[in-house]
Scaffold this active site. Structure first.
Site, PDB file in Angstrom:
ATOM      1  CG  ASP A  41      30.896  20.275  -6.762  1.00 24.01           C
ATOM      2  OD1 ASP A  41      29.905  20.978  -7.027  1.00 24.01           O
ATOM      3  OD2 ASP A  41      31.493  20.303  -5.664  1.00 24.01           O
ATOM      4  CE1 TYR A  69      28.788  13.433  -2.137  1.00 23.26           C
ATOM      5  CE2 TYR A  69      27.844  13.544   0.070  1.00 23.26           C
ATOM      6  CZ  TYR A  69      27.814  13.891  -1.264  1.00 23.26           C
ATOM      7  OH  TYR A  69      26.806  14.708  -1.733  1.00 23.26           O
ATOM      8  CG  ASP A  83      36.849  21.709  -6.518  1.00 25.16           C
ATOM      9  OD1 ASP A  83      37.605  22.495  -7.122  1.00 25.16           O
ATOM     10  OD2 ASP A  83      35.671  21.516  -6.867  1.00 25.16           O
ATOM     11  NE  ARG A 175      32.587  22.291  -4.069  1.00 21.08           N
ATOM     12  CZ  ARG A 175      32.135  23.455  -4.537  1.00 21.08           C
ATOM     13  NH1 ARG A 175      32.976  24.428  -4.832  1.00 21.08           N
ATOM     14  NH2 ARG A 175      30.849  23.670  -4.704  1.00 21.08           N
TER      15      ARG A 175
END
Length: 298
Positions: A41, A69, A83, A175
């Site tokens: 993103d 992540y 987000d 998300r």
């Protein structure tokens, strides 16, 4: 100009789409054939592996690549994009969560679970990406999908924010994890920061910023050595006679490889010629041919 083939690991900055990064690398290298392994993103940073030239043919082997992540979730309100770039949804809630409460709730986000993709996502509805429908304020009817979360560790709690580390199978939306965790705890939440640290065998230690790429005298020197690509596939250096057969799409005998289903075939130590699949015994057929003559790393 000689064609460029290789695997380049970019450290994507915040504010750029993955497509923006691809376009910039195309201009920088004068190589039109550039693809990436997994969209990040715009707000996210970190590891974005790019396949250049004929190396784009290897993308099929990374469709199920594991991704790692680190990031941050903010509690108190949800957003329409799940987000920090989205608009707040609902009434802001007071946050008095403890680290233990968040960890207890996060324990349910592990293993194989059903997950609803975000309305602002690339998931297609009738052939149209969901985010295009959402931007036009059209109804987005997404269905839950099964995803696999291999690790979701809550590291710390600071006010209304919690830091986490995650390791997930391809197709998982962190998300959505943030949004669902906020729903479960009754205070709303969204993903406030995300950095990807690994895709398959590629990590932050070899990622280069766009500025580093632009300043490099030779981009090829920054590419991943072909011997490090697809480490689960054994490697073999073939003789010229076998290489000639491979170039023509013909099966070859690789006597040292009797059990491996897929092997990397090299000319010398650094020129990846093909990925070959075992037909029977030690007979292998070229599955993906990376014809010599390109400017490969070596």
């Amino acid at each position: 100009m000689m064609a460029l083939s290789g695997v380049l690991i970019v450290d994507k900055p915040a504010g750029m789409t993955s497509h923006d990064v691809v376009a910039r690398v195309r201009r920088l290298t004068n190589e039109r054939s550039v693809g990436h392994l997994g969209t990040l993103d715009p707000m996210a940073t970190g590891v974005l592996p790019l396949l250049l030239g004929r190396m784009t043919r290897l993308a099929q082997f990374y469709l199920a690549a594991e991704k790692s992540y680190e990031g941050e979730i903010r509690f108190g309100f949800a957003t329409n994009t799940y987000d920090a770039e989205g608009d707040p949804v609902g009434t802001p809630q007071a946050v008095g969560l403890t680290l233990e409460q968040v960890r207890a709730a996060a324990a349910g986000f592990h293993g194989s679970i059903q997950q609803m993709p975000p309305p602002f996502s690339a998931k297609k509805i009738g052939g149209v990406p969901a985010y295009k429908l959402a931007r036009k304020q059209k109804e987005v009817e997404l269905k839950p999908v099964q995803v696999e979360i291999r690790e979701f560790e809550i590291l710390s709690m600071n006010g209304d924010r919690t830091a986490f580390r995650a390791r997930v199978a391809s197709g998982t939306y962190l998300r959505s994890v943030a949004h669902d965790l906020g729903q479960l705890l009754g205070v709303g939440a969204h993903l406030s920061r995300l950095r990807r640290t690994r895709v398959a065998e590629f990590g932050t230690e070899e990622a280069r910023t766009l500025e580093q790429l632009e300043q490099a005298e030779d981009v090829v020197s920054l590419c991943v050595h072909p011997r490090r690509i697809l480490p689960d596939f054994p490697s073999v250096s073939a003789q010229e006679e076998s290489l000639a057969r491979i170039r023509n799409g013909m099966a070859v005998n690789l006597p040292e490889m009797s059990r491996a289903p897929l092997v990397k075939v090299f000319a010398g130590q650094a020129e990846l010629v093909c990925i070959a699949s075992r037909v029977a015994g030690t007979l292998f057929h070229p599955k993906v041919v990376l014809i010599t003559g390109d400017r490969l790393i070596g």
